[in-house]
Design a protein around this motif. Structure first.
Motif, short mmCIF file in Angstrom:
data_model
loop_
_atom_site.label_atom_id
_atom_site.label_comp_id
_atom_site.label_asym_id
_atom_site.label_seq_id
_atom_site.Cartn_x
_atom_site.Cartn_y
_atom_site.Cartn_z
N LYS A 125 -51.88 28.78 -117.43
CA LYS A 125 -51.84 27.93 -116.32
C LYS A 125 -50.68 28.32 -115.45
O LYS A 125 -50.42 27.75 -114.46
N THR A 126 -49.80 29.16 -115.80
CA THR A 126 -48.75 29.59 -115.04
C THR A 126 -49.06 30.96 -114.07
O THR A 126 -48.14 31.02 -113.44
N ALA A 127 -50.08 31.42 -114.25
CA ALA A 127 -50.55 32.50 -113.33
C ALA A 127 -50.55 31.98 -111.83
O ALA A 127 -51.22 31.09 -111.54
N ASN A 128 -50.01 32.89 -111.19
CA ASN A 128 -50.13 32.59 -109.65
C ASN A 128 -51.00 33.55 -109.17
O ASN A 128 -51.68 34.52 -109.44
N ASP A 129 -51.25 33.12 -107.81
CA ASP A 129 -52.40 33.87 -107.23
C ASP A 129 -52.12 35.32 -107.14
O ASP A 129 -52.94 36.29 -106.94
N VAL A 130 -50.79 35.77 -106.96
CA VAL A 130 -50.41 37.07 -106.57
C VAL A 130 -50.64 37.99 -107.91
O VAL A 130 -51.27 39.09 -107.72
#
Length: 161
Positions: A125-130
């Motif tokens: 859930k911590t993965a960001n779009d970049v």
């Protein structure tokens, strides 16, 4: 003397016919092999591009799922999007199986990493779009390079001939 000349004429004609037949047969075999290779390469390119498109769809649906806010009352939207994401995953798996039927080992190996990566990103859930885009874009490029290498697509240099 005319009889000897006639014999040489018959032998020469027969030998010429045999040589002509053999060279034409060899050319036909080479053309058939080349056509067969081209057909399989076209099939591989089609299946690989369908697989990449389905993978992009699954990634898009995962990103949409992760953007749904976790607030009271959003369960219906989340469940609906999760169903759509599941369908996209299923489509990707089916396209991957269709690709695996005709792809050589190195292409199959390169395509296997996509599903576990999606599962990891779904749980992270911590993965960001970049991060997500960088990981998947690199996997895309590696897979595309592998397929291009197998089918013999020359590297584009920007030069015209």
């Amino acid at each position: 003397m005319p009889v000897i000349a006639g014999i040489f004429l018959i032998i020469g004609g027969g030998l010429g016919g045999i040589i002509s037949y053999l060279s034409a047969k060899a050319a036909d075999i080479r053309k058939a092999n080349r056509d067969d290779t081209q057909l399989w390469n076209e099939r591989l390119l089609l299946r690989a591009s369908e697989f990449l498109a389905s993978r992009e769809t699954a990634l898009h649906e995962l990103r949409a799922l992760q953007r749904i806010p976790t607030i009271p009352g959003s369960a219906d939207a989340y469940n609906a999007q999760h169903h759509i994401y599941g369908l996209a995953i299923r489509a990707m798996v089916l396209k991957g199986q269709a690709l695996a039927l005709i792809a050589p080992t190195n292409v199959r190996t390169a395509s296997k990493g996509f599903l576990p990566d999606l599962a990891q990103l779904e749980n992270d859930k911590t993965a960001n779009d970049v991060q997500l885009l960088n990981t998947f874009n690199q996997k895309n490029l590696d897979f595309i390079d592998m397929v291009r290498e197998v089918v013999g697509v020359p590297e584009y240099t920007g030069a015209t001939t």
